[in-house]
Enzyme design. Structure first.
Site, PDB file in Angstrom:
ATOM      1  N   ARG A 121       0.783  -1.212  -0.094  1.00 53.30           N
ATOM      2  CA  ARG A 121      -0.002  -0.036  -0.096  1.00 53.30           C
ATOM      3  C   ARG A 121       0.813   1.272  -0.022  1.00 53.30           C
ATOM      4  O   ARG A 121       2.125   1.183   0.331  1.00 53.30           O
ATOM      5  CB  ARG A 121      -0.859  -0.034   1.160  1.00 53.30           C
ATOM      6  CG  ARG A 121      -1.831  -0.848   1.170  1.00 53.30           C
ATOM      7  CD  ARG A 121      -3.211  -0.816   1.956  1.00 53.30           C
ATOM      8  NE  ARG A 121      -2.454  -0.724   3.467  1.00 53.30           N
ATOM      9  CZ  ARG A 121      -2.784   0.424   4.214  1.00 53.30           C
ATOM     10  NH1 ARG A 121      -3.512   1.369   3.753  1.00 53.30           N
ATOM     11  NH2 ARG A 121      -2.308   0.202   5.620  1.00 53.30           N
ATOM     12  N   LYS A 186       4.063  -6.176  12.060  1.00 53.24           N
ATOM     13  CA  LYS A 186       3.273  -6.679  10.781  1.00 53.24           C
ATOM     14  C   LYS A 186       3.593  -8.088  10.389  1.00 53.24           C
ATOM     15  O   LYS A 186       4.724  -8.691  10.159  1.00 53.24           O
ATOM     16  CB  LYS A 186       3.713  -5.730   9.658  1.00 53.24           C
ATOM     17  CG  LYS A 186       2.712  -5.893   8.353  1.00 53.24           C
ATOM     18  CD  LYS A 186       2.330  -4.445   7.828  1.00 53.24           C
ATOM     19  CE  LYS A 186       1.760  -4.652   6.400  1.00 53.24           C
ATOM     20  NZ  LYS A 186       0.963  -3.290   5.916  1.00 53.24           N
ATOM     21  N   ARG A 321       0.132   5.780  19.940  1.00 54.63           N
ATOM     22  CA  ARG A 321       1.071   6.745  20.643  1.00 54.63           C
ATOM     23  C   ARG A 321       1.841   5.911  21.711  1.00 54.63           C
ATOM     24  O   ARG A 321       1.059   5.172  22.440  1.00 54.63           O
ATOM     25  CB  ARG A 321       0.121   7.916  21.241  1.00 54.63           C
ATOM     26  CG  ARG A 321       0.872   9.207  20.904  1.00 54.63           C
ATOM     27  CD  ARG A 321       0.092  10.404  21.303  1.00 54.63           C
ATOM     28  NE  ARG A 321      -1.375  10.294  21.035  1.00 54.63           N
ATOM     29  CZ  ARG A 321      -2.394  10.622  21.724  1.00 54.63           C
ATOM     30  NH1 ARG A 321      -1.921  11.075  22.754  1.00 54.63           N
ATOM     31  NH2 ARG A 321      -3.770  10.362  21.191  1.00 54.63           N
TER      32      ARG A 321
HETATM   33  C1  BTN Z   1       0.474  -3.775   2.368  1.00 52.02           C
HETATM   34  O1  BTN Z   1       1.484  -2.825   2.148  1.00 52.02           O
HETATM   35  O2  BTN Z   1       0.113  -3.881   3.669  1.00 52.02           O
HETATM   36  C2  BTN Z   1      -0.085  -4.483   1.556  1.00 52.02           C
HETATM   37  C3  BTN Z   1       0.697  -5.679   0.969  1.00 52.02           C
HETATM   38  C4  BTN Z   1       0.319  -6.388  -0.017  1.00 52.02           C
HETATM   39  C5  BTN Z   1       0.976  -7.553  -0.611  1.00 52.02           C
HETATM   40  C6  BTN Z   1       0.519  -8.407  -1.563  1.00 52.02           C
HETATM   41  S1  BTN Z   1       1.355  -9.919  -2.055  1.00 52.02           S
HETATM   42  C7  BTN Z   1       0.692 -10.393  -3.143  1.00 52.02           C
HETATM   43  C8  BTN Z   1       0.069  -9.281  -3.949  1.00 52.02           C
HETATM   44  N1  BTN Z   1       0.774  -8.712  -4.784  1.00 52.02           N
HETATM   45  C9  BTN Z   1       1.373  -7.534  -4.740  1.00 52.02           C
HETATM   46  O3  BTN Z   1       2.077  -7.233  -5.658  1.00 52.02           O
HETATM   47  N2  BTN Z   1       1.133  -7.152  -3.753  1.00 52.02           N
HETATM   48  C10 BTN Z   1       0.248  -8.132  -2.970  1.00 52.02           C
END
Ligand code: BTN
Length: 324
Positions: A121, A186, A321
Site C-alpha cells: 500500500r 506486521k 502513541r
Molecule cells: C501492504 O502494504 O500492507 C499490502 C501488501 C500486499 C502484498 C501482496 S503480495 C501479493 C500481492 N501482489 C502484490 O504485488 N502485492 C500483494
C-alpha cells in the site's frame, strides 16, 4: 532468475551430484554451477561437498497447485475459474490484472514463489523472497460500482486474521485499515486494486501477502517492524496447507461480503481490532490528529474520539502513541 526445475530437484534437501543435475536438466556442469549461484544469490543456502554434490539443508517448501486444490473444499474450488501457481513474477496482482485484461475469466487466483516487484500500500514495495512467504492475488466482480467494494479490504483483513488464528497464531490482530499484526509487528497486508465502472460492474484484484518464514537476509529491507507465522508460534505447516487455509477463508469472505457487506464482519473486526480504545495519531497528508481509536463506522472508516469530538477517517496512517 531462479531455475524452477533445479529448485524442484533440490527441494528434497538431499545431495544431488552435479552430473545427475546436469543430466536431468540437459545442462553442462558449468551451466548447473551458474544456476546454483543464482539460487545462492536469491538467499537460498546451497551446500556443496566434493564427491557428493549439492543440497539445500532442510529442503524447499514449494507450492503445488494440485496439492492446494485437493486441500480445498469442493464448493470453494468450483467457485474459481483458475487456480495457478507461478514461479517468479513481478507482482501477482499484476498477473491477475493482465489475465483479466485478456478477458474471459473473472475468478482467478494466482500464487507465486517470488515477486520481483511486489506492491504494498501507499506505493511501498512488498518484500517477496523466494519460497518463503505467501503471495496471493484473487479477482472478484462486484455489481453496484465502487460503493459495493467500500469496506472490502477490512472484510478481507478479518478473513486473513481468521486464517492466521486457524493456523495457530492466536495473537493475530488487525490494525486499521487492514494490516495483519502480531505483537505490534506486521504479519501480513492486503492491497486491493479496482478496475471498472464507478457505478456499474467493477472487478477487485485482492492481493494478500502473508509472512510465513522470513529469511534474515541482509539484502531484504523492510521499512517497518515485521514478524511471521513461524515466529508467532504456528506449528509445522506446509506452505500449501497455509495457502489452502488462506484461500478458503478469503474466498468464503468474498461470498459473505457480496451478500452482507461489511456488516457481516463488524463483530469479528471489533474482536481483532488492536487499536480499539488506544491513544492514536492519524497522519493525513501533513496533518497529525490525536485522539482515542473508537472502532469503525458502517463503511469501514476509522472513528477517533478527539478533544473536539469524534472524527471519521477514510484514509491516513495510524500509529499508536507510545509505541514504536
Ligand atoms: C501492504 O502494504 O500492507 C499490502 C501488501 C500486499 C502484498 C501482496 S503480495 C501479493 C500481492 N501482489 C502484490 O504485488 N502485492 C500483494
Amino acid at each position: 532468475m531462479i531455475d524452477k526445475a533445479l529448485a524442484r530437484l533440490l527441494a528434497d534437501g538431499v545431495f544431488h551430484s552435479g552430473q545427475m543435475l546436469g543430466d536431468e536438466l540437459h545442462l553442462s556442469r558449468g551451466a548447473v554451477w551458474n544456476r546454483i549461484r543464482a539460487l545462492r544469490e536469491a538467499g537460498i543456502p546451497v551446500h556443496s561437498v566434493p564427491g557428493r554434490g549439492y543440497r539445500i539443508p532442510g529442503g524447499l517448501d514449494l507450492l503445488d497447485a494440485d496439492v492446494i486444490r485437493r486441500r480445498l473444499p469442493g464448493d470453494v474450488v468450483s467457485g474459481l475459474d483458475v487456480l495457478d501457481v507461478r514461479h517468479v513474477v513481478d507482482s501477482t496482482n499484476e498477473v491477475v490484472m493482465s489475465s483479466l485484461r485478456q478477458g474471459g475469466m473473472s475468478r482467478i487466483a494466482v500464487l507465486a514463489e517470488q515477486q520481483t516487484a511486489g506492491r504494498g500500500r501507499r506505493g511501498r514495495a512488498w518484500a517477496s523472497p523466494y519460497a518463503a512467504n505467501l503471495y496471493l492475488s484473487l479477482s472478484r466482480e462486484f455489481l453496484g460500482g465502487l460503493a459495493a467494494v467500500d469496506g472490502l479490504s477490512l472484510a478481507v483483513g478479518v478473513a486473513l486474521c481468521d486464517a492466521a488464528v486457524a493456523l495457530g497464531v492466536t495473537s493475530a490482530g488487525l490494525k486499521w485499515p487492514n494490516d495483519l499484526v502480531a505483537g505490534g509487528k506486521k504479519l501480513g497486508g492486503i492491497l486491493i486494486e479496482i478496475s471498472g465502472e464507478a457505478t456499474g460492474s467493477c472487478v477487485a484484484v485482492i492481493g494478500v501477502g502473508l509472512n510465513v518464514a522470513m529469511s534474515l537476509r541482509s539484502d531484504i529491507v523492510i521499512d517497518q517492524p515485521w514478524t511471521d507465522l513461524r515466529r508467532e508460534g504456528m506449528p509445522d505447516t506446509s506452505r500449501n496447507e497455509i495457502a489452502a487455509t488462506v484461500l478458503e477463508h478469503v474466498l468464503r469472505a468474498l461470498d459473505a461480503f457480496s451478500r452482507l457487506g461489511l456488516a457481516g464482519f463488524a463483530d469479528r473486526w471489533r474482536r481483532y481490532d488492536v487499536i480499539l480504545g488506544r491513544p492514536v495519531d492519524v497522519l493525513v497528508g501533513s496533518a497529525r490528529i490525536s485522539g482515542v481509536a473508537a472502532g469503525i463506522d458502517a463503511g469501514g472508516a476509522l472513528i477517533v474520539n478527539t478533544d473536539d469530538g469524534p472524527r471519521i477517517f477514510h484514509g491516513g496512517e495510524v500509529s499508536v502513541r507510545g509505541s514504536a
